[in-house]
Scaffold this motif. Structure first.
Motif, PDB file in Angstrom:
ATOM      1  N   ASN A   7       0.844  -1.202   0.000  1.00 49.14           N
ATOM      2  CA  ASN A   7       0.000   0.000   0.000  1.00 49.14           C
ATOM      3  C   ASN A   7       0.875   1.246   0.000  1.00 49.14           C
ATOM      4  OD1 ASN A   7      -2.309  -1.632   0.427  1.00 49.14           O
ATOM      5  ND2 ASN A   7      -1.794  -1.750   2.603  1.00 49.14           N
ATOM      6  N   ILE A   8       0.258   2.350  -0.353  1.00 56.08           N
ATOM      7  CA  ILE A   8       0.911   3.656  -0.194  1.00 56.08           C
ATOM      8  C   ILE A   8       0.173   4.353   0.950  1.00 56.08           C
ATOM      9  CG2 ILE A   8       1.236   5.937  -1.243  1.00 56.08           C
ATOM     10  CD1 ILE A   8       1.500   4.538  -3.942  1.00 56.08           C
ATOM     11  N   VAL A   9       0.884   4.675   2.012  1.00 58.35           N
ATOM     12  CA  VAL A   9       0.266   5.354   3.148  1.00 58.35           C
ATOM     13  C   VAL A   9       0.801   6.780   3.225  1.00 58.35           C
ATOM     14  CG1 VAL A   9       0.147   5.443   5.673  1.00 58.35           C
ATOM     15  CG2 VAL A   9      -0.200   3.277   4.488  1.00 58.35           C
ATOM     16  N   ILE A  10      -0.119   7.739   3.239  1.00 55.09           N
ATOM     17  CA  ILE A  10       0.291   9.146   3.271  1.00 55.09           C
ATOM     18  C   ILE A  10      -0.117   9.743   4.616  1.00 55.09           C
ATOM     19  CG2 ILE A  10       0.073  11.381   2.117  1.00 55.09           C
ATOM     20  CD1 ILE A  10      -0.487   9.774  -0.448  1.00 55.09           C
ATOM     21  N   THR A  11       0.907  10.204   5.329  1.00 56.16           N
ATOM     22  CA  THR A  11       0.650  10.757   6.646  1.00 56.16           C
ATOM     23  C   THR A  11       1.287  12.138   6.761  1.00 56.16           C
ATOM     24  OG1 THR A  11       0.568  10.155   8.986  1.00 56.16           O
ATOM     25  CG2 THR A  11       2.658   9.742   7.854  1.00 56.16           C
ATOM     26  N   LYS A  66      -8.108   0.491  15.520  1.00 51.10           N
ATOM     27  CA  LYS A  66      -8.905  -0.644  15.027  1.00 51.10           C
ATOM     28  C   LYS A  66      -8.947  -0.634  13.500  1.00 51.10           C
ATOM     29  CE  LYS A  66     -11.675  -1.329  19.099  1.00 51.10           C
ATOM     30  NZ  LYS A  66     -12.590  -0.518  19.897  1.00 51.10           N
ATOM     31  N   ILE A  67      -9.082   0.548  12.930  1.00 53.03           N
ATOM     32  CA  ILE A  67      -9.103   0.667  11.463  1.00 53.03           C
ATOM     33  C   ILE A  67      -7.736   0.227  10.907  1.00 53.03           C
ATOM     34  CG2 ILE A  67      -9.427   2.256   9.483  1.00 53.03           C
ATOM     35  CD1 ILE A  67     -11.912   2.594  11.014  1.00 53.03           C
ATOM     36  N   VAL A  68      -6.671   0.665  11.576  1.00 50.11           N
ATOM     37  CA  VAL A  68      -5.322   0.295  11.130  1.00 50.11           C
ATOM     38  C   VAL A  68      -5.204  -1.229  11.076  1.00 50.11           C
ATOM     39  CG1 VAL A  68      -2.898   0.263  11.865  1.00 50.11           C
ATOM     40  CG2 VAL A  68      -4.168   2.415  11.864  1.00 50.11           C
ATOM     41  N   ILE A  69      -5.683  -1.909  12.098  1.00 47.22           N
ATOM     42  CA  ILE A  69      -5.591  -3.373  12.136  1.00 47.22           C
ATOM     43  C   ILE A  69      -6.393  -3.999  10.994  1.00 47.22           C
ATOM     44  CG2 ILE A  69      -6.288  -5.413  13.508  1.00 47.22           C
ATOM     45  CD1 ILE A  69      -5.233  -3.710  15.948  1.00 47.22           C
ATOM     46  N   GLU A  70      -7.554  -3.407  10.707  1.00 46.05           N
ATOM     47  CA  GLU A  70      -8.355  -3.909   9.571  1.00 46.05           C
ATOM     48  C   GLU A  70      -7.568  -3.847   8.268  1.00 46.05           C
ATOM     49  OE1 GLU A  70     -12.152  -2.107   8.759  1.00 46.05           O
ATOM     50  OE2 GLU A  70     -12.555  -2.019  10.906  1.00 46.05           O
ATOM     51  N   PHE A  71      -6.701  -2.848   8.158  1.00 46.03           N
ATOM     52  CA  PHE A  71      -5.995  -2.633   6.895  1.00 46.03           C
ATOM     53  C   PHE A  71      -4.771  -3.534   6.733  1.00 46.03           C
ATOM     54  CE2 PHE A  71      -7.723   0.654   4.107  1.00 46.03           C
ATOM     55  CZ  PHE A  71      -8.881   0.925   4.803  1.00 46.03           C
ATOM     56  N   VAL A  72      -4.475  -4.341   7.741  1.00 46.66           N
ATOM     57  CA  VAL A  72      -3.356  -5.278   7.639  1.00 46.66           C
ATOM     58  C   VAL A  72      -3.575  -6.225   6.455  1.00 46.66           C
ATOM     59  CG1 VAL A  72      -2.341  -7.289   8.793  1.00 46.66           C
ATOM     60  CG2 VAL A  72      -2.667  -5.173  10.042  1.00 46.66           C
ATOM     61  N   GLY A  82      -5.104  10.044   9.415  1.00 41.16           N
ATOM     62  CA  GLY A  82      -5.286  11.294  10.150  1.00 41.16           C
ATOM     63  C   GLY A  82      -3.891  11.805  10.518  1.00 41.16           C
ATOM     64  N   GLY A  83      -3.819  13.066  10.898  1.00 41.94           N
ATOM     65  CA  GLY A  83      -2.520  13.664  11.195  1.00 41.94           C
ATOM     66  C   GLY A  83      -1.784  13.029  12.361  1.00 41.94           C
ATOM     67  N   GLY A  84      -2.519  12.372  13.251  1.00 43.14           N
ATOM     68  CA  GLY A  84      -1.851  11.789  14.422  1.00 43.14           C
ATOM     69  C   GLY A  84      -1.763  10.274  14.378  1.00 43.14           C
ATOM     70  N   THR A  85      -2.400   9.663  13.387  1.00 43.39           N
ATOM     71  CA  THR A  85      -2.546   8.197  13.394  1.00 43.39           C
ATOM     72  C   THR A  85      -1.242   7.453  13.669  1.00 43.39           C
ATOM     73  OG1 THR A  85      -4.236   8.493  11.689  1.00 43.39           O
ATOM     74  CG2 THR A  85      -3.520   6.239  12.103  1.00 43.39           C
ATOM     75  N   LEU A  86      -0.199   7.798  12.948  1.00 45.86           N
ATOM     76  CA  LEU A  86       1.023   6.993  13.052  1.00 45.86           C
ATOM     77  C   LEU A  86       1.865   7.324  14.284  1.00 45.86           C
ATOM     78  CD1 LEU A  86       2.258   6.378   9.416  1.00 45.86           C
ATOM     79  CD2 LEU A  86       0.558   5.215  10.774  1.00 45.86           C
TER      80      LEU A  86
END
Ligand code: S3P
Length: 183
Positions: A7-11, A66-72, A82-86
């Motif tokens: 994936n491409i993750v943009i933070t 929880k969303i992050v885990i779904e995206f595994v 979101g700006g703070g997610t990572l």
């Protein structure tokens, strides 16, 4: 062995352009685009601002994780976090397993201009905007600096940022082996 693409993750900090850039990159590469904040708002049927007001930041961070885990299990998509997610929980290590992560940055005065008319960001309310930005950036600077592939968007057009991301992503595909679903 089937080889899936990462994936491409943009933070990056609020106002750096994650969603706009993510959509553009997805469009150029023909990949599906996901925006974590939008997913949360759609599922909870209220805005991020209301989630913070009603349930507090800790609840919001748990929801994000929880969303992050779904995206595994996802591969080959483009995600704007979101700006703070990572910066919270173990979201960075979870997402980096199957993703190339890009951290957008921008100069403070540019962030202030871009965020001037934004009313949906709970962490920027309650005080002068430039002070809120300054304060949060100071708190988070060291954490953002640890994230890979920083791209300063201050003097770049949308197309230039998107091209840079695609170029780095393609380099990763050539130099690294991503056997995301080894089966
Ligand atoms: C946050 C950034 C926001 C949103 C929430 C918290 C943060 O996303 O997730 O208000 O902690 O930086 P954007 O960066 O898309 O505004």
């Amino acid at each position: 062995m089937r080889q899936s693409l990462p994936n491409i993750v943009i933070t990056g900090f609020m106002g750096t352009g994650k969603t706009t850039v993510g959509k553009k990159v997805a469009q150029l590469l023909g990949k599906t685009f996901y925006d974590f904040d939008q997913i949360i708002e759609e599922r909870m049927k209220i805005s991020i601002k209301e989630i913070f007001e009603k349930y507090g930041e800790i609840f919001f961070r748990d929801t994000e994780s929880k969303i992050v885990i779904e995206f595994v299990s996802k591969t080959d998509v483009v995600i704007a976090t979101g700006g703070g997610t990572l910066l919270f929980n173990n979201n960075y290590s979870v997402l980096s397993e199957n993703s190339i992560i890009f951290c957008l940055i921008a100069q403070k005065d540019i962030l202030r201009k871009r965020l001037e008319n934004s009313f949906g960001r709970p962490l920027l309310s309650g005080g002068a905007l430039s002070e809120r930005i300054e304060c949060l950036l100071n708190e988070r600077k060291a954490l953002y600096q640890k994230l890979p592939n920083p791209i300063d968007t201050s003097n770049l057009s949308l197309s230039e940022v998107a091209s840079k991301i695609i170029e780095i992503y393609n380099q990763h595909l050539v130099t690294k082996k991503f056997n995301v679903d080894k089966k």
